[in-house]
Write a protein that holds these residues in place. Structure first.
Motif, PDB file in Angstrom:
ATOM      1  N   SER A 152     -33.620 -36.144  41.274  1.00  0.00           N
ATOM      2  CA  SER A 152     -34.574 -35.329  42.215  1.00  0.00           C
ATOM      3  C   SER A 152     -34.534 -34.269  42.831  1.00  0.00           C
ATOM      4  N   MET A 153     -33.369 -33.773  42.606  1.00  0.00           N
ATOM      5  CA  MET A 153     -33.082 -32.468  43.036  1.00  0.00           C
ATOM      6  C   MET A 153     -33.869 -31.331  42.047  1.00  0.00           C
ATOM      7  N   MET A 154     -33.959 -31.713  40.836  1.00  0.00           N
ATOM      8  CA  MET A 154     -34.542 -30.936  39.935  1.00  0.00           C
ATOM      9  C   MET A 154     -35.978 -30.925  40.105  1.00  0.00           C
ATOM     10  N   PHE A 155     -36.617 -32.127  40.280  1.00  0.00           N
ATOM     11  CA  PHE A 155     -38.100 -32.125  40.337  1.00  0.00           C
ATOM     12  C   PHE A 155     -38.512 -31.432  41.686  1.00  0.00           C
ATOM     13  N   LEU A 156     -37.744 -31.504  42.867  1.00  0.00           N
ATOM     14  CA  LEU A 156     -38.011 -30.680  44.006  1.00  0.00           C
ATOM     15  C   LEU A 156     -37.999 -29.270  43.730  1.00  0.00           C
ATOM     16  N   ALA A 157     -36.936 -28.735  43.042  1.00  0.00           N
ATOM     17  CA  ALA A 157     -36.683 -27.483  42.685  1.00  0.00           C
ATOM     18  C   ALA A 157     -38.161 -27.152  41.628  1.00  0.00           C
ATOM     19  N   PRO A 166     -34.631 -16.661  45.279  1.00  0.00           N
ATOM     20  CA  PRO A 166     -33.255 -16.614  45.406  1.00  0.00           C
ATOM     21  C   PRO A 166     -32.330 -17.919  45.475  1.00  0.00           C
ATOM     22  N   ILE A 167     -32.898 -18.880  46.482  1.00  0.00           N
ATOM     23  CA  ILE A 167     -32.170 -19.915  46.647  1.00  0.00           C
ATOM     24  C   ILE A 167     -32.499 -21.115  45.463  1.00  0.00           C
ATOM     25  N   THR A 168     -33.835 -21.556  45.712  1.00  0.00           N
ATOM     26  CA  THR A 168     -34.415 -22.494  44.583  1.00  0.00           C
ATOM     27  C   THR A 168     -33.836 -22.082  43.156  1.00  0.00           C
ATOM     28  N   GLY A 169     -33.866 -20.923  42.945  1.00  0.00           N
ATOM     29  CA  GLY A 169     -33.486 -20.396  41.573  1.00  0.00           C
ATOM     30  C   GLY A 169     -32.206 -20.825  41.428  1.00  0.00           C
ATOM     31  N   VAL A 170     -31.117 -20.277  42.235  1.00  0.00           N
ATOM     32  CA  VAL A 170     -29.748 -20.755  41.854  1.00  0.00           C
ATOM     33  C   VAL A 170     -29.468 -22.374  41.664  1.00  0.00           C
ATOM     34  N   ILE A 171     -30.330 -23.083  42.707  1.00  0.00           N
ATOM     35  CA  ILE A 171     -30.024 -24.574  42.518  1.00  0.00           C
ATOM     36  C   ILE A 171     -30.619 -25.212  41.441  1.00  0.00           C
ATOM     37  N   ALA A 175     -34.037 -29.129  51.952  1.00  0.00           N
ATOM     38  CA  ALA A 175     -34.275 -30.519  51.159  1.00  0.00           C
ATOM     39  C   ALA A 175     -33.240 -30.592  49.861  1.00  0.00           C
ATOM     40  N   LEU A 176     -33.187 -29.260  49.395  1.00  0.00           N
ATOM     41  CA  LEU A 176     -32.781 -29.122  47.937  1.00  0.00           C
ATOM     42  C   LEU A 176     -31.106 -29.343  48.226  1.00  0.00           C
TER      43      LEU A 176
END
Lengths: 491, 211
Positions: free
Chosen positions: A345-350, A374-379, A457-458
């Motif tokens: 779910s985290m991957m789809f949100l990212a 920067p944030i989404t990219g790291v996650i 949310a991530l």
């Protein structure tokens, strides 16, 4: 608050929230629905915690029955549901601002989204396997409309394919359930309780093995279609890639689990009737699902399709783990269910954030995500390594457990095949993600996240992905032991 | 009596291969549902199990009236070219249907499926209905006919449940009626959207997603 109160809150909140958000329609309805999702989360976790720390809950003459397996599923559904709902505030309002959807569609989205959550919770609380079927069919109907929310050609094609394949598949499961009812009626007489899981579980050893085997195969194919098991998975990559990202997260994170929950319920009965003969089917479909995704992940142009094929793979791994069985195999499989829900779910949100930033899902058009987001990219990078099964993340632990269980149970060939396929998939995914994460961001792109909600949310699933990679919390461990006891048929 | 109804169901299913206009299928589905409800009535009369009567009434209400009406409304509203389009010619698809019917009968009688005392006649019919429903879904180019095929399959399954176990428990039966109804509504909604986006209901145009 008594258990009954929590139960009512859990069942009614999604319905009420959905209708209110539908009536409001303006962007502010996002906050109302997020509050509703938070209340659902609270009620779901409270109920699940009570059931897991004490004993199974049953009322209304056995109509409602929540045991550890049900509570486990409820917990996952409400958690992923809340994460996706929080994320939608940012994501859907951005879509609205961009003019991709209008306010009417926004209202419809939240109505359907909460009905979707409701249907998945309903599947987990009913005792009758017939009603469980009704619930799973309901998840298809509701989510098909969510997949077709964007009235694009591709989205409608995916929604239609999903609705038709899902409904036909599920009809097969109904035939299986009729056979189960038949064997129940033969033993207990004309009695509506003959479809209750508690009753069937109790008499499972005396049921007619031939009918139960037929029933199990039908149910496995039927619910397996919904769960995305190969070779019935063709709807899955289309639906997951065309749905709005929060919906993809819920579809992949918990709806596949909910369909698998249906298989597991019947499996628990069938395996005890057939003295372990049902497991080989799970091993077959499991390994087939892992194998079939390899070429599609190695040669892929669409980011969300790649993640969708990875879901087919992981559902295959869970099925394989349950098929291998034994305390270790079941432990691994259930832990994998939990881990996959969080990581995927985290991957789809990212991926949704990336999609909005680059206005594309095409892998070739995405580069420099670490710089532009920067944030989404790291996650996203962390999530990829997690989902591909690298240590020290949670999925490594559960995959490793299933491998150990495979060797211990003597399925040497299958386990070796499993390991080599997982390594291939790892290589495929990481190669694409490295290309997207590093490199130069497009020249005119401003660095920065799109908005706060879809970034915050991530972090919810991220915390669990990271913490469960280091050690499995004793409470989670205990929960999984309780659930696996149900699957092993310990009364 | 049971033989007559079984034959009627069989004929109504085969008739789905004879239609020239799509809207004809609504009438045939309604007729099929009336016959289904009649089977439940006959079984209630013979066994006295009261929920069979309730199931019969609901079949009449949902499957004979509401569902054909929704389908007809959809067809009327979309105003598509009304002729059916198949991948095979009319005669070949009828031939395949007959072969499938024979195969269904052969399989049903050789499987030694358990059946209830008054349900023996219906078992082969129900298997044939499921087979032919599946074939309708594959054979037709118009997306709406996939919905018709799906309803035929559902009707076949309803008959299986009656033939081998005198129907499912009432609560479950209600749930299934509800699901079938809602799924036909959703099929209608999606068909509207598909038609306004693609300007056609031809499934051959809906093949953009691959890999």
């Amino acid at each position: 608050m008594t258990l009954m109160d929590w139960f009512w809150i859990l069942m009614l909140t999604p319905l009420i929230t959905g209708f209110i958000a539908w009536r409001i329609k303006t962007p502010s309805c996002a906050w109302v629905q997020a509050a509703g999702a938070a209340l659902t989360l609270m009620a779901g976790l409270a109920l699940a915690f009570q059931v897991l720390s004490q004993s199974a809950l049953t009322f209304w003459d056995g109509f409602i029955y929540i045991d550890a397996l049900g509570a486990f599923n409820i917990g996952l559904v409400v958690f992923v549901g809340f994460t996706a709902s929080l994320y939608s505030i940012g994501y859907m309002n951005y879509e609205l601002a961009e003019g991709i959807i209008n306010e009417r569609q926004l209202g419809q989205f939240y109505l359907l989204f909460h009905l979707f959550i409701f249907s998945m919770v309903a599947v987990s609380v009913v005792n009758s396997v017939g009603l469980m079927w009704v619930g799973i069919e309901l998840t298809t109907i509701v989510s098909a409309l969510l997949v077709g929310l964007y009235k694009r050609e591709t989205a409608l094609e995916a929604a239609w394919k999903y609705l038709i394949m899902g409904s036909v598949g599920i009809s097969f499961a109904l035939i299986g359930i009729i056979f189960i009812y038949l064997s129940g009626v033969n033993l207990l007489g004309e009695n509506p309780a003959a479809l209750n899981w508690t009753v069937l579980q109790h008499v499972s050893e005396d049921l007619n093995p031939r009918w139960i085997l037929t029933a199990f195969v039908f149910v496995l194919v039927g619910f397996g279609t919904k769960a995305g098991l190969a070779p019935m998975h063709f709807w899955l990559p289309d639906a997951h890639s065309q749905a709005p990202s929060p919906v993809s997260a819920v579809l992949s994170g918990v709806m596949l689990n909910t369909a698998l929950y249906g298989v597991l319920r019947i499996y628990a009965i069938a395996n005890s009737t057939l003295h372990g003969q049902a497991a080989q089917y799970l091993i077959f479909f499991g390994i087939l699902s892992i194998a079939i995704t390899v070429p599609f992940i190695l040669v892929q142009h669409d980011l969300k399709r790649m993640l969708a094929y990875s879901s087919v793979e992981h559902i295959g791994i869970i099925t394989l783990g349950v098929g291998i069985g034994g305390p270790l195999g079941l432990y691994g499989a259930l832990l994998h269910m939990f881990n996959h829900s969080m990581a995927k779910s985290m991957m789809f949100l990212a991926a949704g954030n990336i999609n909005q930033k680059y206005h594309s899902k095409q892998i070739e058009r995405i580069s420099g995500v670490l710089k532009s987001l920067p944030i989404t990219g790291v996650i996203f990078l962390v999530g990829t390594f997690a989902i591909a099964g690298a240590p020290p993340f949670n999925i490594f632990i559960s995959e490793f457990t299933i491998m150990m269980a495979g060797f211990k149970a003597g399925h040497i060939a299958v386990t070796v095949l499993f390991i080599s396929l997982v390594v291939l998939i790892f290589a495929g995914m990481v190669q694409y993600v490295i290309k997207m994460a590093f490199g130069q961001a497009p020249a005119r792109m401003v660095s920065g996240e799109i908005n706060v909600c879809s970034t915050i949310a991530l972090f919810l699933p991220l915390v669990l992905v990271l913490s469960c990679g280091l050690y499995v919390h004793p409470f989670l461990s205990e929960v999984i032991y309780k659930v696996s006891a149900i699957l092993q048929g310990v009364h | 009596m049971a033989l007559l109804i079984g034959l009627g169901l069989l004929i109504s299913t085969i008739m789905l291969f004879q239609i020239r206009k799509i809207s004809d299928s609504c009438g045939i589905l309604a007729m099929q549902a009336v016959l289904l409800s009649l089977t439940a009535c006959v079984m209630w009369f013979k066994t006295g199990i009261s929920h069979l009567l309730v199931a019969a009434i609901f079949t009449l209400l949902v499957k004979a009236i509401l569902i054909p009406a929704i389908l007809y409304y959809t067809i009327w509203k979309i105003d598509i070219k009304r002729e059916v389009e198949r991948f095979t010619t009319h005669y070949i698809s009828l031939l395949i249907a007959l072969v499938l019917a024979a195969a269904g009968y052969y399989i049903a009688s050789n499987l030694n499926l358990p059946s209830a005392k008054f349900g023996e006649t219906y078992l082969p019919v129900s298997v044939i209905m499921i087979f032919l429903g599946t074939f309708i879904m594959i054979d037709h180019k118009k997306a709406i006919m996939q919905g018709v095929g799906l309803i035929t399959i559902e009707n076949g399954i309803f008959l299986v449940a009656e033939a081998i176990a005198y129907g499912m428990p009432l609560v479950v039966e209600f749930g299934i009626f509800f699901d079938v109804l809602v799924s036909v509504i959703v099929i209608g909604i999606l068909l509207f959207r598909i038609h306004s986006t693609f300007d056609s209901l031809n499934t051959e145009k809906m093949q953009n997603l691959k890999g």
